[in-house]
Scaffold this motif. Structure first.
Motif, short mmCIF file in Angstrom:
data_model
loop_
_atom_site.label_atom_id
_atom_site.label_comp_id
_atom_site.label_asym_id
_atom_site.label_seq_id
_atom_site.Cartn_x
_atom_site.Cartn_y
_atom_site.Cartn_z
N ILE A 231 0.92 -1.14 -0.04
CA ILE A 231 -0.01 -0.07 0.10
C ILE A 231 0.89 1.30 0.12
O ILE A 231 1.96 1.16 0.71
CB ILE A 231 -1.12 -0.16 1.32
N ARG A 232 0.47 2.17 -0.89
CA ARG A 232 1.12 3.52 -0.99
C ARG A 232 0.38 4.59 -0.50
O ARG A 232 -1.11 4.46 -0.60
CB ARG A 232 1.76 3.61 -2.17
N ASN A 233 0.93 5.82 0.02
CA ASN A 233 0.17 6.83 0.21
C ASN A 233 -0.26 7.59 -1.33
O ASN A 233 0.29 7.23 -2.22
CB ASN A 233 0.82 8.00 0.89
N PHE A 234 -1.18 8.38 -1.30
CA PHE A 234 -1.79 9.16 -2.28
C PHE A 234 -1.52 10.65 -2.27
O PHE A 234 -2.33 11.18 -1.46
CB PHE A 234 -3.39 8.74 -2.93
N PHE B 144 0.35 7.80 -6.53
CA PHE B 144 0.54 6.69 -5.45
C PHE B 144 2.10 6.87 -5.30
O PHE B 144 2.93 6.64 -6.11
CB PHE B 144 0.01 5.45 -5.60
N LEU C 222 -7.62 -0.26 1.89
CA LEU C 222 -7.64 -0.56 0.47
C LEU C 222 -8.77 -0.03 -0.24
O LEU C 222 -8.51 0.52 -1.35
CB LEU C 222 -7.76 -1.99 0.33
N THR D 35 -8.12 3.46 -1.75
CA THR D 35 -7.15 3.45 -3.19
C THR D 35 -8.04 3.51 -4.40
O THR D 35 -7.79 4.38 -5.23
CB THR D 35 -6.23 2.37 -3.16
N ALA E 183 -9.67 7.22 -4.52
CA ALA E 183 -8.47 8.12 -4.87
C ALA E 183 -8.59 8.17 -6.43
O ALA E 183 -8.41 8.90 -7.12
CB ALA E 183 -7.17 7.97 -4.31
N ARG E 184 -8.36 6.81 -6.95
CA ARG E 184 -8.16 6.54 -8.51
C ARG E 184 -9.31 7.27 -9.17
O ARG E 184 -9.49 8.06 -10.21
CB ARG E 184 -8.24 4.97 -8.63
N ASN F 22 -1.38 6.96 4.91
CA ASN F 22 -1.65 5.78 5.60
C ASN F 22 -0.82 5.81 6.95
O ASN F 22 0.28 6.19 6.98
CB ASN F 22 -1.42 4.65 4.73
#
Length: 485
Positions: free
Chosen positions: A6-9, A14, A181, A184, A187-188, A204
């Motif tokens: 998992i990554r930050n946005f 990301f 999750l 994400t 955000a997309r 996160n």
């Protein structure tokens, strides 16, 4: 892992987290490890704030009728991607797919409300004296933050995202470390809808980031949804740092059942209220107060509860620790003299042996001094207390430190009004087990279920996410001067 790390946005992209400290995200449905989540540091938050600050001048100056066009497109994308988002909500939270679909449908309704904001913040104008005009307008706060819980990975974020951003703010959101999750996908979709880079950011992490959000000097307002214990901490810390804060906490919602209530409808509503989303919602019924002769209704509630099957129409609770805590409440109540009518302890679902399930549980003859009668259980459990009169029932309801919701089941309009007038709760139901207001009516409880002024959704949220500017204008000196000009 089923999903990538998992990554930050941040700033529309990301990005990896700087910290090496990680948590493993596990599906409560069957114990499958889903993803590794690094815990962000204060430096990661600084990066998100920097992106939001850069985006704010242009976004806040964009006319609101243009800003909401993003949310018209976002609403369409939620509809288009409903199944994908619902499946991920179900997988990481444990709720049934039907409940997850309903959650995304609520996201759509919340977004639809945000598209109506241009009609709701037109301000006021009045000629207060000859040639003198006063005008009000709603101005964005700046950089705002939302800290959201595990029980609604998509809906609760959308309590804040559409309204706060449509009103001209730039947002940083911190997902629950148990369910990061779903955001994400959100955000997309926001990026696909045309939201400019930096307006929406995800950081996160765990309590370290919560504290950093409360302390950051460039964040103007913080919303929080979670337990009352943590809500108090967040509210105190944020307001101590001179921020606006609206922190929603836990609940102990009472259903008052009178003998004249319709048995079938009441039983179905009570059972659904206590077991929906595995009881992991702040509007769940966790205490029923039977007033007088209601044994015939209790029997039907038990029959309805037995139709609720873990792994089929009842989802998992979020973790092994939650399962153990809920079952401990049941056991302690039984030891204290309560009678277990339907027992949901020790449940294992075939094929999902590593899932964390608690079956529907009905406990009768609970007394007000028992822990299960006073504390938030957050599981599919209903405790039944008995009183002889409606006033005795209201004394029990009023004694609760919480104040999210209260409902009464009766065919008597006068008694229903009496309960509505005297229950100490912000949301009241009459023959409704989960009295959540629909848009544009706002969501918010009383007492220790909410800290701060206003509500988090609906029209009330406008006051939280904006500040009011008052302008007084005079152009004609020939109009003369009096005390008003």
């Amino acid at each position: 892992m089923k999903y990538e790390r998992i990554r930050n946005f941040i700033n529309g992209n990301f990005k990896p987290v700087s910290s090496a400290r990680t948590l493993i995200i596990t599906s409560p449905t069957d114990g499958t490890p889903l993803a590794e989540m690094p815990c962000s540091s204060a430096a990661d938050l600084d990066e998100a704030v920097k992106a939001a600050k850069a985006a704010f001048p242009a976004w806040s100056k964009t006319p609101i009728k243009e800003r909401v066009q993003v949310f018209f497109r976002y609403k369409y994308l939620l509809e288009k991607n409903l199944q994908e988002l619902a499946e991920l909500v179900s997988e990481e939270n444990g709720k049934t797919i039907g409940e997850a679909i309903a959650e995304v449908e609520k996201c759509i309704e919340l977004t639809e409300f945000a598209t109506s904001l241009p009609q709701l913040i037109t301000g006021e104008v009045l000629e207060v004296s000859k040639g003198v005009e006063c005008r009000t307008s709603h101005v964005p706060l700046g950089i705002v933050a939302a800290i959201v819980p595990f029980n609604f990975p998509a809906m609760v974020p959308n309590w804040t995202i559409p309204n706060a951003i449509a009103l001209g703010n730039c947002m940083i959101i911190k997902p629950s470390e148990k369910v990061p999750l779903s955001l994400t996908i959100i955000a997309r979709l926001l990026k696909e809808a045309g939201l400019p880079n930096g307006v929406f950011n995800i950081v996160n992490g765990d309590s370290e980031i919560v504290n950093a959000i409360c302390d950051h000097p460039d964040i103007e307002a913080v919303s929080f949804v979670g337990s009352t214990k943590v809500a108090k901490i967040v509210y105190r810390r944020a307001t101590q740092n001179l921020k606006r804060c609206l922190a929603l906490g836990g609940a102990k919602n009472h259903l008052l059942v009178l003998p004249d209530a319709r048995p079938d409808m009441t039983a179905a509503n009570v059972a659904a209220s206590m077991s929906g989303c595995a009881g992991q919602r702040c509007m769940a019924a966790s205490a029923m107060i039977g007033v007088g002769a209601v044994d015939h209704i209790v029997e039907k509630i038990c029959a309805e509860a037995k139709k609720i099957i873990p792994g089929q129409n009842l989802g998992a609770v979020i973790s092994k620790e939650s399962k153990e805590r809920i079952e401990r409440y049941i056991t302690e109540a039984e030891s204290a003299g309560a009678k277990i009518l339907v027992d949901g302890r020790g449940i294992t679902v075939t094929g999902k042996e590593n899932g964390t399930y608690v079956g529907p549980t009905v406990i009768d003859y609970v007394t007000p001094d028992m822990a299960i009668a006073k504390e938030e259980v957050f599981g599919p459990v209903i405790s039944i207390l008995r009183t002889n009169t409606l006033d005795e029932a209201l004394i029990i309801e009023n004694a609760s430190p919480y104040g999210n919701a209260a409902s009464v089941f009766t065919e008597n309009g006068g008694l229903a009004r009496y309960v509505a007038d005297n229950a100490s709760a912000g949301m009241i139901g009459v023959n409704v087990g989960v009295p959540v207001p629909r848009e544009p009516f706002s969501f918010g409880g009383w007492n220790e279920s909410k800290f701060g002024v206003g509500d988090i959704t609906g029209k009330s949220s406008i006051e939280f996410w904006t500040k009011l500017k008052k302008s007084t204008t005079k152009w004609n000196p020939e109009a003369g001067v009096n005390w008003m000009s």
